[in-house]
Scaffold this active site. Structure first.
Site, PDB file in Angstrom:
ATOM      1  N   ALA A  14       0.836  -1.282  -0.049  1.00 24.40           N
ATOM      2  CA  ALA A  14      -0.096  -0.001  -0.032  1.00 24.40           C
ATOM      3  C   ALA A  14       0.922   1.294   0.029  1.00 24.40           C
ATOM      4  O   ALA A  14       0.500   2.388  -0.728  1.00 24.40           O
ATOM      5  CB  ALA A  14      -1.002   0.072   1.195  1.00 24.40           C
ATOM      6  N   ARG A  15       2.021   1.228   0.591  1.00 26.90           N
ATOM      7  CA  ARG A  15       2.908   2.355   0.637  1.00 26.90           C
ATOM      8  C   ARG A  15       3.500   2.557  -0.692  1.00 26.90           C
ATOM      9  O   ARG A  15       3.613   3.751  -1.230  1.00 26.90           O
ATOM     10  CB  ARG A  15       3.995   2.284   1.714  1.00 26.90           C
ATOM     11  CG  ARG A  15       4.931   3.301   1.852  1.00 26.90           C
ATOM     12  CD  ARG A  15       5.903   3.082   3.043  1.00 26.90           C
ATOM     13  NE  ARG A  15       5.224   3.599   4.504  1.00 26.90           N
ATOM     14  CZ  ARG A  15       4.861   2.743   4.961  1.00 26.90           C
ATOM     15  NH1 ARG A  15       4.693   1.635   4.907  1.00 26.90           N
ATOM     16  NH2 ARG A  15       4.166   3.159   6.015  1.00 26.90           N
ATOM     17  N   LYS A  95      -3.361  -7.988  -5.888  1.00 28.07           N
ATOM     18  CA  LYS A  95      -3.535  -9.215  -6.481  1.00 28.07           C
ATOM     19  C   LYS A  95      -2.934 -10.208  -5.586  1.00 28.07           C
ATOM     20  O   LYS A  95      -1.992  -9.828  -4.774  1.00 28.07           O
ATOM     21  CB  LYS A  95      -2.740  -9.405  -8.015  1.00 28.07           C
ATOM     22  CG  LYS A  95      -1.493  -8.624  -8.199  1.00 28.07           C
ATOM     23  CD  LYS A  95      -0.259  -8.823  -7.348  1.00 28.07           C
ATOM     24  CE  LYS A  95       0.412 -10.076  -6.974  1.00 28.07           C
ATOM     25  NZ  LYS A  95       1.219  -9.907  -5.864  1.00 28.07           N
ATOM     26  N   ASP A 176       2.198 -15.062  -4.652  1.00 26.59           N
ATOM     27  CA  ASP A 176       2.597 -13.747  -4.393  1.00 26.59           C
ATOM     28  C   ASP A 176       3.728 -13.240  -5.768  1.00 26.59           C
ATOM     29  O   ASP A 176       3.540 -12.057  -5.876  1.00 26.59           O
ATOM     30  CB  ASP A 176       3.782 -13.861  -3.144  1.00 26.59           C
ATOM     31  CG  ASP A 176       2.868 -12.955  -1.827  1.00 26.59           C
ATOM     32  OD1 ASP A 176       2.900 -11.838  -1.892  1.00 26.59           O
ATOM     33  OD2 ASP A 176       2.371 -13.802  -1.212  1.00 26.59           O
TER      34      ASP A 176
END
Length: 337
Positions: A14-15, A95, A176
């Site tokens: 998010a950062r 995702k 991931d």
């Protein structure tokens, strides 16, 4: 048109996304929500968000927020996306959008029923360089692709309870990082006709490394690798019947290079022409995450309920591929049938 953004889950990704979002025209950093009020406030101060909330519910109740970027762990996406859609928000979800295809199908159906845009944050599919490579291949500029190789990996140095190591939160190299080579191959070669994989699993059942081989439309094959225990080259190569196309870092490409090979060469005698470097139709903004926000905002402005660059069907195709690959290598999450 201004889009007022909210961030749900102020973690690492998010950062990174928020830093790029500050560079996006028409994006307003409206609010951030976290389970910790102090964490939300620190994130808002650092990145310039107008409001900070100590709960996700408070974020979603903010009427000044048009769209929410969901950046919580994979296993929580269904709950958080559902809540956001029911609160009337448009959603860009990190995702993979869910742990399995069936859950993603339900979320897309809910979004359509609510008249809201829901898009997976698969920024590779919106990246200017990747789009340029895909279009050039479709136009036949580099010949017919016969083999694609792409790899992405890093070493996870985190405690067992970290989301990257916790199977209960959807940890694993496939979801991931392996999702990127899979998506890259899908974008450039089309839908896979067959995929097979082998993996190394931790004692807790997390796939630490996965190697995938695939056969694609038009007689192309692909080899892909994702790892959470080794540093890969991050490189992608596409071999065609006329030469080789290379992206030195397909995850964050600045350009691509095509090196032609003369007709009539052999394995021992290859006459290569001058390499040609090319970039995207538009400059890369920031780290590249800005382009998924630009595409999302474009869809909102045009009243679209799904993105042509990241359509629901494409997301579901990759999710189904990963469902099959997980079953093949023995990775299971709570809720798997």
């Amino acid at each position: 048109m201004t889009t007022r953004w909210g961030i749900l889950g102020p973690g690492r990704i998010a950062r990174t996304f928020a830093r790029d979002l500050r560079l996006v025209p028409g994006a307003e950093l409206a609010a951030v929500g976290s389970r910790s009020e102090a964490r939300a406030a620190a994130f808002a101060r650092e990145l310039g968000f107008a409001s900070a909330y100590g709960s996700y519910e408070a974020l979603l109740a903010d009427g000044s927020v048009d769209a929410v970027y969901v950046a919580s762990p994979h296993a929580l996406h269904v709950e958080h996306v559902t809540t956001a859609l029911e609160a009337g928000k448009h959603v860009l979800c990190e995702k993979p959008i869910t742990l399995r295809a069936s859950d993603a199908e339900e979320l897309f159906a809910l979004a359509v029923a609510r008249g809201r845009l829901l898009m997976e944050a698969m920024w590779t599919a919106t990246h200017p360089v990747v789009l340029a490579v895909r279009q050039s291949l479709r136009d036949g500029a580099f010949g017919t692709p016969r083999h694609l190789h792409a790899e992405l990996g890093f070493v996870v140095d985190a405690p067992p309870e970290d989301r990257l190591n916790d199977v209960a939160l959807g940890a694993g190299a496939l979801l991931d990082v392996g999702i990127y080579p899979l998506t890259f191959a899908h974008l450039l070669l089309g839908e896979a006709e067959e995929l097979t994989a082998t993996a190394v699993l931790s004692e807790s059942g997390v796939d630490l490394g996965i190697a995938i081989a695939g056969r694609y439309q038009g007689g192309a094959v692909a080899t892909m690798h994702g790892s959470m225990s080794s540093w890969s080259s991050r490189r992608a190569d596409i071999a065609t019947d006329r030469g080789r196309l290379v992206l030195e870092d397909f995850h964050h490409p600045s350009h691509a290079t095509f090196t032609p090979t003369a007709v009539g060469g052999t394995n021992d005698d290859v006459d290569r022409g001058a390499s040609v470097r090319f970039e995207g139709a538009v400059p890369v903004i920031g780290r590249g995450y800005a382009h998924e926000a630009l595409e999302f905002q474009r869809c909102l402005a045009e009243g679209l309920l799904e993105s042509p660059l990241v359509p629901h069907a494409q997301t579901l195709t990759i999710m189904r591929q990963m469902d099959g690959l997980r079953a093949m290598v023995g990775v299971r999450y709570a809720g798997d049938g």
